[in-house]
Design an enzyme around this catalytic site. Structure first.
Site, mmCIF file in Angstrom:
data_model
loop_
_atom_site.group_PDB
_atom_site.id
_atom_site.type_symbol
_atom_site.label_atom_id
_atom_site.label_comp_id
_atom_site.label_asym_id
_atom_site.label_seq_id
_atom_site.Cartn_x
_atom_site.Cartn_y
_atom_site.Cartn_z
ATOM 1 N N CYS A 116 -31.666 -2.918 54.921
ATOM 2 C CA CYS A 116 -30.851 -2.455 56.038
ATOM 3 C C CYS A 116 -31.733 -1.804 57.103
ATOM 4 O O CYS A 116 -32.429 -2.484 57.832
ATOM 5 C CB CYS A 116 -29.732 -1.545 55.542
ATOM 6 S SG CYS A 116 -28.428 -1.271 56.775
ATOM 7 N N HIS A 211 -27.177 -4.305 51.347
ATOM 8 C CA HIS A 211 -27.592 -3.292 50.380
ATOM 9 C C HIS A 211 -27.536 -3.857 48.959
ATOM 10 O O HIS A 211 -26.531 -3.694 48.261
ATOM 11 C CB HIS A 211 -26.697 -2.055 50.488
ATOM 12 C CG HIS A 211 -26.982 -1.220 51.689
ATOM 13 N ND1 HIS A 211 -27.828 -0.134 51.655
ATOM 14 C CD2 HIS A 211 -26.551 -1.320 52.964
ATOM 15 C CE1 HIS A 211 -27.898 0.403 52.860
ATOM 16 N NE2 HIS A 211 -27.128 -0.298 53.676
ATOM 17 N N GLU A 213 -28.763 -2.734 46.345
ATOM 18 C CA GLU A 213 -28.600 -1.675 45.350
ATOM 19 C C GLU A 213 -27.138 -1.331 45.111
ATOM 20 O O GLU A 213 -26.813 -0.633 44.144
ATOM 21 C CB GLU A 213 -29.380 -0.425 45.779
ATOM 22 C CG GLU A 213 -28.697 0.477 46.790
ATOM 23 C CD GLU A 213 -28.762 -0.029 48.228
ATOM 24 O OE1 GLU A 213 -28.241 0.666 49.121
ATOM 25 O OE2 GLU A 213 -29.320 -1.122 48.462
#
Length: 242
Positions: A116, A211, A213
């Site tokens: 990002c 993202h 994660e």
């Protein structure tokens, strides 16, 4: 017995007013999803709080791979633009530190993943610019959405994730003019650049606008960890890592 898992550094937030127990202090913070994803992908995670930019090369020399995490908007002055009223407040120390980390990683051919903001900083580090606000994006504060991302055939990203896939996303800025040497390697349906990479180099350098994660798909991080493990012996033989 030596643990041969690659050491992956992850940049951190620097926030004031962080609270734990009875304490409220300035703190270097990292959402747990980042280090857990590194660990799940087979790497050892190390948090990299902001430091003096002239120390970035020494830090990168001790790593096998680098992740530049998400976070606040990049200061528009970094890419020669006036500030849009919708652009967030600058994070000067973090901008300077992470730009130095990126430059050191690219120079030393250390595998690099920008997430990002990290992707946007990669673009800025190589002379690119950003769109400061995308209408209709990130309208609900603190809520991640999902949308499909389509890989560009023949790119490194397409080799990792060859099919269109839905990704977790939260952003209101995007890549505008690409930095020197960068190629787009994935797009959203509206044409927004969702991944960038440096092709035809010895280094593994990739940025993704979403993202990973925050999702279950760990293929991108596993690819970084594999690249870090592969690059480590050659970098040691060249004397670029202690």
């Amino acid at each position: 017995m030596t643990d041969e898992r690659p050491l992956i550094g992850v940049s951190t937030y620097l926030e004031t007013g962080a609270r734990w127990g009875v304490w409220e202090l300035e703190a270097a913070l990292l959402p747990a999803g980042y280090f857990r994803l590194v660990q799940r992908a087979g790497g050892l995670a190390a948090m990299l709080p902001p430091d003096a930019p002239d120390r970035a090369a020494a830090v990168v020399a001790r790593l096998d791979g680098l992740v530049v995490a998400g976070g606040p908007d990049v200061d528009p002055a970094r890419y020669g633009a006036d500030r849009d009223p919708r652009t967030g407040p600058p994070a000067h120390a973090r901008d300077a530190w992470e730009l130095a980390l990126i430059e050191a990683a690219v120079a030393a051919r250390v595998p690099l993943l920008g997430v990002c903001r990290g992707m946007q900083l990669l673009n800025v580090a190589l002379g690119g610019t950003l769109v400061q606000h995308l209408d209709g994006h990130a309208e609900v504060v603190g809520v991640f959405g999902r949308h499909p991302v389509r890989p560009v055939p023949g790119t490194r990203y397409a080799a990792i994730v060859p099919e269109e896939t839905s990704v977790p996303t939260y952003h209101h800025q995007a890549v505008d003019r690409l930095g020197t040497g960068l190629l787009p390697s994935a797009h959203a349906a509206d044409g927004t650049v969702e991944a960038i990479e440096l092709p035809d180099t010895d280094a593994w350098t990739l940025g993704v606008q979403w993202h990973p994660e925050m999702g279950e798909d760990d293929r991108v991080m596993r690819a970084l960890v594999r690249a870090a493990a592969t690059a480590r012996p050659s970098r040691r033989s060249e004397g670029t890592r202690p």
